[in-house]
Design a protein around this motif. Structure first.
Motif, PDB file in Angstrom:
ATOM      1  N   ALA A   1       6.452   5.403   2.266  1.00  0.00           N
ATOM      2  CA  ALA A   1       5.693   5.266   1.019  1.00  0.00           C
ATOM      3  C   ALA A   1       4.718   4.089   1.110  1.00  0.00           C
ATOM      4  CB  ALA A   1       6.649   5.065  -0.153  1.00  0.00           C
ATOM      5  N   PRO A   2       3.654   4.093   0.308  1.00  0.00           N
ATOM      6  CA  PRO A   2       2.702   2.969   0.311  1.00  0.00           C
ATOM      7  C   PRO A   2       3.395   1.675  -0.113  1.00  0.00           C
ATOM      8  CG  PRO A   2       1.818   4.864  -0.864  1.00  0.00           C
ATOM      9  CD  PRO A   2       3.259   5.164  -0.612  1.00  0.00           C
ATOM     10  N   GLN A   3       2.992   0.563   0.491  1.00  0.00           N
ATOM     11  CA  GLN A   3       3.599  -0.723   0.167  1.00  0.00           C
ATOM     12  C   GLN A   3       2.570  -1.744  -0.310  1.00  0.00           C
ATOM     13  OE1 GLN A   3       6.825  -1.435  -0.018  1.00  0.00           O
ATOM     14  NE2 GLN A   3       7.194   0.725   0.409  1.00  0.00           N
ATOM     15  N   SER A   4       1.426  -1.268  -0.771  1.00  0.00           N
ATOM     16  CA  SER A   4       0.401  -2.196  -1.256  1.00  0.00           C
ATOM     17  C   SER A   4       0.918  -2.963  -2.474  1.00  0.00           C
ATOM     18  CB  SER A   4      -0.872  -1.432  -1.640  1.00  0.00           C
ATOM     19  OG  SER A   4      -1.389  -0.759  -0.509  1.00  0.00           O
ATOM     20  N   ARG A   5       0.683  -4.268  -2.441  1.00  0.00           N
ATOM     21  CA  ARG A   5       1.132  -5.135  -3.528  1.00  0.00           C
ATOM     22  C   ARG A   5       0.363  -4.829  -4.812  1.00  0.00           C
ATOM     23  NH1 ARG A   5       4.934  -8.816  -5.600  1.00  0.00           N
ATOM     24  NH2 ARG A   5       3.840 -10.233  -6.980  1.00  0.00           N
ATOM     25  N   ARG A   6       1.110  -4.672  -5.941  1.00  0.00           N
ATOM     26  CA  ARG A   6       0.495  -4.496  -7.253  1.00  0.00           C
ATOM     27  C   ARG A   6       0.724  -5.772  -8.049  1.00  0.00           C
ATOM     28  NH1 ARG A   6       3.494  -0.254  -4.803  1.00  0.00           N
ATOM     29  NH2 ARG A   6       4.844   0.071  -6.614  1.00  0.00           N
TER      30      ARG A   6
ATOM     31  N   LEU B   1       1.415   4.109 -10.420  1.00  0.00           N
ATOM     32  CA  LEU B   1       2.367   5.106 -10.896  1.00  0.00           C
ATOM     33  C   LEU B   1       1.660   6.412 -11.236  1.00  0.00           C
ATOM     34  CD1 LEU B   1       4.765   2.917 -13.096  1.00  0.00           C
ATOM     35  CD2 LEU B   1       5.183   3.837 -10.805  1.00  0.00           C
ATOM     36  N   ARG B   2       0.452   6.321 -11.767  1.00  0.00           N
ATOM     37  CA  ARG B   2      -0.310   7.547 -12.037  1.00  0.00           C
ATOM     38  C   ARG B   2      -0.660   8.257 -10.732  1.00  0.00           C
ATOM     39  NH1 ARG B   2      -2.914   4.190 -15.852  1.00  0.00           N
ATOM     40  NH2 ARG B   2      -4.726   3.940 -14.475  1.00  0.00           N
ATOM     41  N   LYS B   3      -1.081   7.480  -9.729  1.00  0.00           N
ATOM     42  CA  LYS B   3      -1.360   8.073  -8.419  1.00  0.00           C
ATOM     43  C   LYS B   3      -0.113   8.730  -7.844  1.00  0.00           C
ATOM     44  CE  LYS B   3      -5.124   5.157  -6.676  1.00  0.00           C
ATOM     45  NZ  LYS B   3      -5.492   4.229  -5.555  1.00  0.00           N
ATOM     46  N   LEU B   4       1.007   8.027  -7.992  1.00  0.00           N
ATOM     47  CA  LEU B   4       2.271   8.543  -7.454  1.00  0.00           C
ATOM     48  C   LEU B   4       2.646   9.856  -8.132  1.00  0.00           C
ATOM     49  CD1 LEU B   4       4.765   8.039  -5.646  1.00  0.00           C
ATOM     50  CD2 LEU B   4       5.776   6.780  -7.549  1.00  0.00           C
ATOM     51  N   ALA B   5       2.520   9.903  -9.440  1.00  0.00           N
ATOM     52  CA  ALA B   5       2.847  11.132 -10.168  1.00  0.00           C
ATOM     53  C   ALA B   5       1.926  12.270  -9.753  1.00  0.00           C
ATOM     54  CB  ALA B   5       2.752  10.882 -11.672  1.00  0.00           C
ATOM     55  N   ASN B   6       0.657  11.965  -9.583  1.00  0.00           N
ATOM     56  CA  ASN B   6      -0.310  12.974  -9.153  1.00  0.00           C
ATOM     57  C   ASN B   6      -0.003  13.474  -7.750  1.00  0.00           C
ATOM     58  OD1 ASN B   6      -2.863  14.489  -9.342  1.00  0.00           O
ATOM     59  ND2 ASN B   6      -3.606  13.002  -7.830  1.00  0.00           N
ATOM     60  N   PHE B   7       0.354  12.536  -6.859  1.00  0.00           N
ATOM     61  CA  PHE B   7       0.706  12.903  -5.490  1.00  0.00           C
ATOM     62  C   PHE B   7       1.914  13.849  -5.466  1.00  0.00           C
ATOM     63  CE2 PHE B   7       3.325  11.874  -1.701  1.00  0.00           C
ATOM     64  CZ  PHE B   7       2.467  12.342  -0.725  1.00  0.00           C
ATOM     65  N   GLN B   8       2.948  13.513  -6.226  1.00  0.00           N
ATOM     66  CA  GLN B   8       4.152  14.341  -6.243  1.00  0.00           C
ATOM     67  C   GLN B   8       3.868  15.708  -6.857  1.00  0.00           C
ATOM     68  OE1 GLN B   8       8.037  12.324  -7.069  1.00  0.00           O
ATOM     69  NE2 GLN B   8       6.749  10.595  -7.689  1.00  0.00           N
ATOM     70  N   THR B   9       3.039  15.738  -7.881  1.00  0.00           N
ATOM     71  CA  THR B   9       2.695  17.022  -8.509  1.00  0.00           C
ATOM     72  C   THR B   9       1.984  17.940  -7.520  1.00  0.00           C
ATOM     73  OG1 THR B   9       2.504  15.971 -10.683  1.00  0.00           O
ATOM     74  CG2 THR B   9       1.426  18.104 -10.398  1.00  0.00           C
TER      75      THR B   9
ATOM     76  N   GLY C   1      10.004   3.959  -9.648  1.00  0.00           N
ATOM     77  CA  GLY C   1       8.695   3.860  -9.015  1.00  0.00           C
ATOM     78  C   GLY C   1       8.410   2.509  -8.411  1.00  0.00           C
ATOM     79  N   SER C   2       9.210   1.495  -8.730  1.00  0.00           N
ATOM     80  CA  SER C   2       8.920   0.144  -8.242  1.00  0.00           C
ATOM     81  C   SER C   2       9.582  -0.167  -6.913  1.00  0.00           C
ATOM     82  CB  SER C   2       9.396  -0.885  -9.281  1.00  0.00           C
ATOM     83  OG  SER C   2      10.807  -0.821  -9.424  1.00  0.00           O
ATOM     84  N   SER C   3      10.514   0.658  -6.478  1.00  0.00           N
ATOM     85  CA  SER C   3      11.249   0.344  -5.241  1.00  0.00           C
ATOM     86  C   SER C   3      11.230   1.512  -4.262  1.00  0.00           C
ATOM     87  CB  SER C   3      12.692  -0.042  -5.572  1.00  0.00           C
ATOM     88  OG  SER C   3      13.322   0.959  -6.350  1.00  0.00           O
ATOM     89  N   ILE C   4      10.172   2.289  -4.293  1.00  0.00           N
ATOM     90  CA  ILE C   4      10.074   3.438  -3.400  1.00  0.00           C
ATOM     91  C   ILE C   4       9.714   2.975  -1.988  1.00  0.00           C
ATOM     92  CG2 ILE C   4       8.851   5.582  -2.874  1.00  0.00           C
ATOM     93  CD1 ILE C   4       8.403   5.957  -5.841  1.00  0.00           C
ATOM     94  N   GLU C   5      10.551   3.306  -1.039  1.00  0.00           N
ATOM     95  CA  GLU C   5      10.268   3.027   0.370  1.00  0.00           C
ATOM     96  C   GLU C   5       9.904   4.309   1.121  1.00  0.00           C
ATOM     97  OE1 GLU C   5      10.300   0.200   2.131  1.00  0.00           O
ATOM     98  OE2 GLU C   5      11.311  -1.282   0.848  1.00  0.00           O
ATOM     99  N   TYR C   6      10.478   5.447   0.664  1.00  0.00           N
ATOM    100  CA  TYR C   6      10.294   6.699   1.407  1.00  0.00           C
ATOM    101  C   TYR C   6      10.105   7.874   0.457  1.00  0.00           C
ATOM    102  CZ  TYR C   6      12.145   3.984   5.308  1.00  0.00           C
ATOM    103  OH  TYR C   6      12.336   3.011   6.262  1.00  0.00           O
ATOM    104  N   PHE C   7       9.285   8.831   0.905  1.00  0.00           N
ATOM    105  CA  PHE C   7       9.206  10.155   0.316  1.00  0.00           C
ATOM    106  C   PHE C   7      10.004  11.102   1.206  1.00  0.00           C
ATOM    107  CE2 PHE C   7       4.730   8.669  -0.888  1.00  0.00           C
ATOM    108  CZ  PHE C   7       5.139   8.225  -2.136  1.00  0.00           C
ATOM    109  N   ALA C   8      10.755  12.022   0.595  1.00  0.00           N
ATOM    110  CA  ALA C   8      11.527  13.001   1.355  1.00  0.00           C
ATOM    111  C   ALA C   8      11.178  14.392   0.873  1.00  0.00           C
ATOM    112  CB  ALA C   8      13.030  12.750   1.189  1.00  0.00           C
TER     113      ALA C   8
END
Length: 815
Positions: free
Chosen positions: A470-475, A485-493, A635-642
């Protein structure tokens, strides 16, 4: 005289070509096998020996106790004690702290293009690092680590990030949002890549004097190394170490004991949780040493056995020599010189085998091991000494025993009637096959255990699971977090609409990876720190449990709204292994109960258990089921997508996933792998051990059978007349075959009496490494025994069948 001895030896070799080939080849194979194993063992034992001050470097390690029982060994936890330690103990010259870091490393180019990779070999180190350890620099000075934001990179990292450009003075950015890190550094030096025999493997050395978010490196867990003065007795230092650390470091408790471990022992003997690099296994190394000894033992027994049996054919030669005036000392010199020459030929052949098989051996053990034994000072003298001893032992019988016989006795053929030497050969064959049986039974046990680990139900389904980092860019602001989080939701959708993906989830870690997130759990909010217990912790998406097929045994699973209730009680799930430590008898009893989590700042959070999961193997079957706590992923501690992918058109699915990922997170590297392959890497060491054990055990059996073939060859030759007489008197081929093989078969069966208990002990000790292991059953012993028996019977029958079918007239025509 010496020239005469050499001529006679050479003529004997040519006269008995088959026998000589069997004898020398068997000895050479045994020597070569032993040398290859010893090179591997030498490589493992030689870890970190390249450091100039290796003998004076120690690491502080700790044992954590609970109710008097060691629950964990760790190498981190000692932080800001360096200056005080040097003041209190003058024998301590340097204190080095090393913190590991993982995340995304980005190197902006002068053209504005970002080169980014997920890195797990970044070390934050004190300035004393390069004064203590010997990692040569090719550019820069060790003192640059005194500067803030200074970075030293390896040659391979420089090529990876900067190509042919000069990296000195260039910026790199290190980010890991889940750890709260965004740090920048300037490349100040380049060092050689860390040698294979270093337990410290890195691509980046970053100064600990580098400020950043979340307190920066100075507050991170660190491995602490000490460089002591030459000649220092470390025992007094170790005796005072625990009390010193507890006095100077907050949080020190009586449930932790500290000790010093020599640098040379870290790779094989540390056995730490979350160690800094891949650990070796001392048990495997010493098991291989035993194999090397046994293989060489079998080879020399073979050689001695064949030499003593062959010597009987030269009894008349000895008698004639003594009649012609040869002294006993002359005969002893002759036999010893022949034995020495054969051993030297075997050694030369063995070294040739090693050179040709070394590339293949490197693949077998999975390490690019160079053959450097000959460069070590004691090796050549010891090798020649063993060759001399082998020659002495194998030439002892013909040199001492045959030379003692009276000429008349020998020339009348009475030597064969005495049966001297037969008892010795039987004892040697007994021990030879006992050793072969031990190795074969051990091989079968190792194979069964490795197969068991691969076949056992993990309690979850990891097949066809694609993992993406998963992305690790600092927010740094709520706005950036909301945007992510919006990007993440869009990506998963988008991903869930792909035909090649049947389900998709997120997590803070994955099966096969050591859980590095711990929660400090207490049962009461006012409990003292002494009652705090660390629990492995995972944050998982609501789809995680169903996607991985983990069984829910009580309560309910997470939903999309299971992050935090209105009264700030955090819903959690636990696994079955956590029930007893938390004081629950049944899963149902735990549902709805509250426990508490206390962070490092003393703040306490209330947790509610809403579900209990069946235990599953998050790690290798070497590990027992650990108590685990599960949070709902926010959403704050995501390291991996499966992603659970369909087996058809996997390549197309990966391309779709990569395109969507790069479009959504353009500054993050796209890296993926399949979970089953990643998980099975945990068994790589066991699989390599199985291959090595199997190969060298097979060699031992081969050498033993070569010896058996040689003995059967000599036996049938010595009993040619007897066989002829028996056939003339009506003996069948079967009866003659039984006569010639029965002694060998009896010895092999008798060898079981010795081999089975030894093998049982060895297997039991080895299986202690595994929390989940096979049962030691009679099948483990019976099948290898039958295999050895059949192999030996076939080997002996090759020659004896030929003798049994021979025309008796040819055997008796000289009469």
């Amino acid at each position: 005289m010496l020239r005469n001895y050499l001529i006679i030896t050479w003529r004997n070799l040519l006269k008995n070509k088959l026998f000589s080939a069997v004898n020398i080849t068997g000895l050479a194979i045994g020597m070569a096998a032993c040398l290859l194993i010893l090179q591997y063992v030498s490589f493992e034992l030689g870890y970190d020996s390249f450091h100039k001050q290796a003998d004076h470097i120690y690491r502080i390690e700790s044992e954590h106790f609970q109710e008097g029982i060691v629950t964990q060994k760790r190498g981190t936890g000692v932080i800001e004690i360096g200056d005080e330690l040097k003041k209190t103990f003058p024998q301590v010259q340097e204190v080095v702290r090393v913190s590991t870091w993982t995340g995304v490393v980005t190197a902006p180019s002068t053209e504005g293009i970002l080169t980014a990779y997920n890195e797990d070999q970044v070390l934050f180190v004190d300035a004393s690092f390069l004064r203590t350890f010997s990692f040569p620099l090719v550019n820069g000075s060790p003192d640059v680590l005194d500067e803030p934001h200074a970075v030293i990179i390896t040659q391979s990292a420089a090529l990876k990030y900067f190509g042919k450009q000069d990296p000195i003075g260039r910026e790199i950015i290190m980010e890991n949002h889940n750890q709260g890190h965004k740090l920048s550094g300037i490349v100040r030096g380049i060092c050689q890549d860390a040698p294979l025999q270093s337990h410290l493997q890195f691509n980046f050395l970053v100064s600990r004097n580098t400020p950043g978010q979340a307190g920066g490196p100075k507050t991170w867990d660190a491995f602490t190394y000490l460089l002591v003065s030459p000649g220092t007795n470390t025992q007094p230092l170790q005796d005072k170490l625990a009390s010193f650390i507890k006095t100077h470091q907050d949080g020190g408790t009586s449930s932790i004991n500290y000790f010093l471990q020599p640098l040379s022992a870290i790779h094989l003997y540390a056995g730490l949780a979350e160690d800094i690099s891949r650990q070796g296994d001392s048990r495997i190394v010493w098991f291989l040493v035993c194999i090397a000894v046994l293989v060489l033992f079998i080879a020399y027994i073979n050689y001695i056995n064949l030499s003593t049996a062959k010597a009987l054919e030269r009894a008349k030669e000895v008698g004639i020599r003594k009649v012609m005036g040869s002294m006993r000392i002359h005969l002893m010199k002759q036999f010893f010189l022949e034995s020495l020459l054969l051993n030297l030929l075997g050694l030369i052949f063995a070294l040739t085998i090693v050179q040709f098989t070394l590339p293949w051996f490197k693949e077998l053990v999975g390490i690019a091991i160079p053959f450097t034994l000959w460069q070590q000072y004691p090796f050549i003298p010891i090798l020649l000494l063993f060759t001399f001893i082998g020659a002495l032992l194998s030439g002892f019988y013909p040199a001492l025993i045959l030379s003692a016989y009276q000429p008349m006795q020998v020339l009348k053929g009475q030597l064969y009637k005495t049966g001297k030497g037969l008892r010795l050969r039987k004892v040697l064959v007994f021990f030879q096959f006992a050793a072969s049986l031990v190795l074969t039974i051990g091989t079968f046990a190792v194979y069964r255990q490795v197969s068991y680990m691969h076949a056992k139900d993990l309690g979850m389904n990891i097949e066809q699971t694609l993992i993406v980092a998963a992305p690790q860019s600092r927010r740094d602001s709520p706005e950036e977090e909301s945007k992510f989080l919006r990007k993440l939701a869009n990506f998963q959708t988008q991903v869930r609409t792909y035909a090649g993906i049947s389900s998709f989830t997120t997590s803070s870690t994955i099966p096969g990876k050591e859980v590095s997130w711990y929660n400090r759990i207490i049962r009461r909010p006012d409990a003292p720190d002494e009652e705090v217990v660390r629990y492995h912790t995972l944050a998982i998406g609501p789809e995680f449990i169903d996607q991985f097929g983990i069984k829910l045994i009580a309560g309910e699973k997470f939903s999309v709204n299971s992050v935090k209730s209105e009264n700030s009680i955090i819903p959690i799930m636990i696994n079955a292994a956590a029930l007893a430590p938390l004081g629950f008898v049944t899963p149902a009893q735990a549902i709805g109960q509250n426990i508490y989590s206390r962070n490092g700042r003393g703040r306490t959070f209330k947790l509610e258990i809403i579900g209990v999961l069946q235990d599953f193997h998050n790690r290798s079957l070497k590990e027992k089921h650990e108590p685990m706590i599960f949070y709902s992923q926010d959403g704050s501690s995501i390291e991996y997508f499966a992603a659970k992918v369909n087996p058809e058109n996997i390549k197309q699915t990966v391309q779709q996933l990569e395109t969507t990922f790069k479009n959504t997170f353009p500054s993050s590297p796209f890296e993926y792998f399949f979970l089953d392959e990643f998980f099975n890497r945990q068994y790589q060491q066991d699989e390599q051990f199985e291959k090595v054990f199997s190969f060298f055990s097979s060699l031992a059996v081969l050498v033993a059978c070569m010896g058996l073939f040689g003995l059967s060859l000599l036996t049938t030759r010595q009993r040619t007349k007897e066989i002829g007489v028996r056939k003339v008197l009506g003996a069948s081929v079967y009866s003659i075959l039984s006569l010639l093989t029965s002694d060998f078969i009896k010895l092999i069966l008798l060898a079981n009496v010795f081999a089975w208990p030894v093998a049982y002990w060895g297997i039991s000790r080895w299986l202690e490494n595994y929390a989940f292991r096979i049962e030691i059953s009679a099948f483990l012993f019976i099948l290898p025994t039958l295999l050895i028996l059949v192999t030996a019977l076939v080997t002996v029958s090759i020659q004896t069948m030929k003798a049994a079918r021979a025309n008796p007239a040819k055997a008796l025509n000289y009469e």
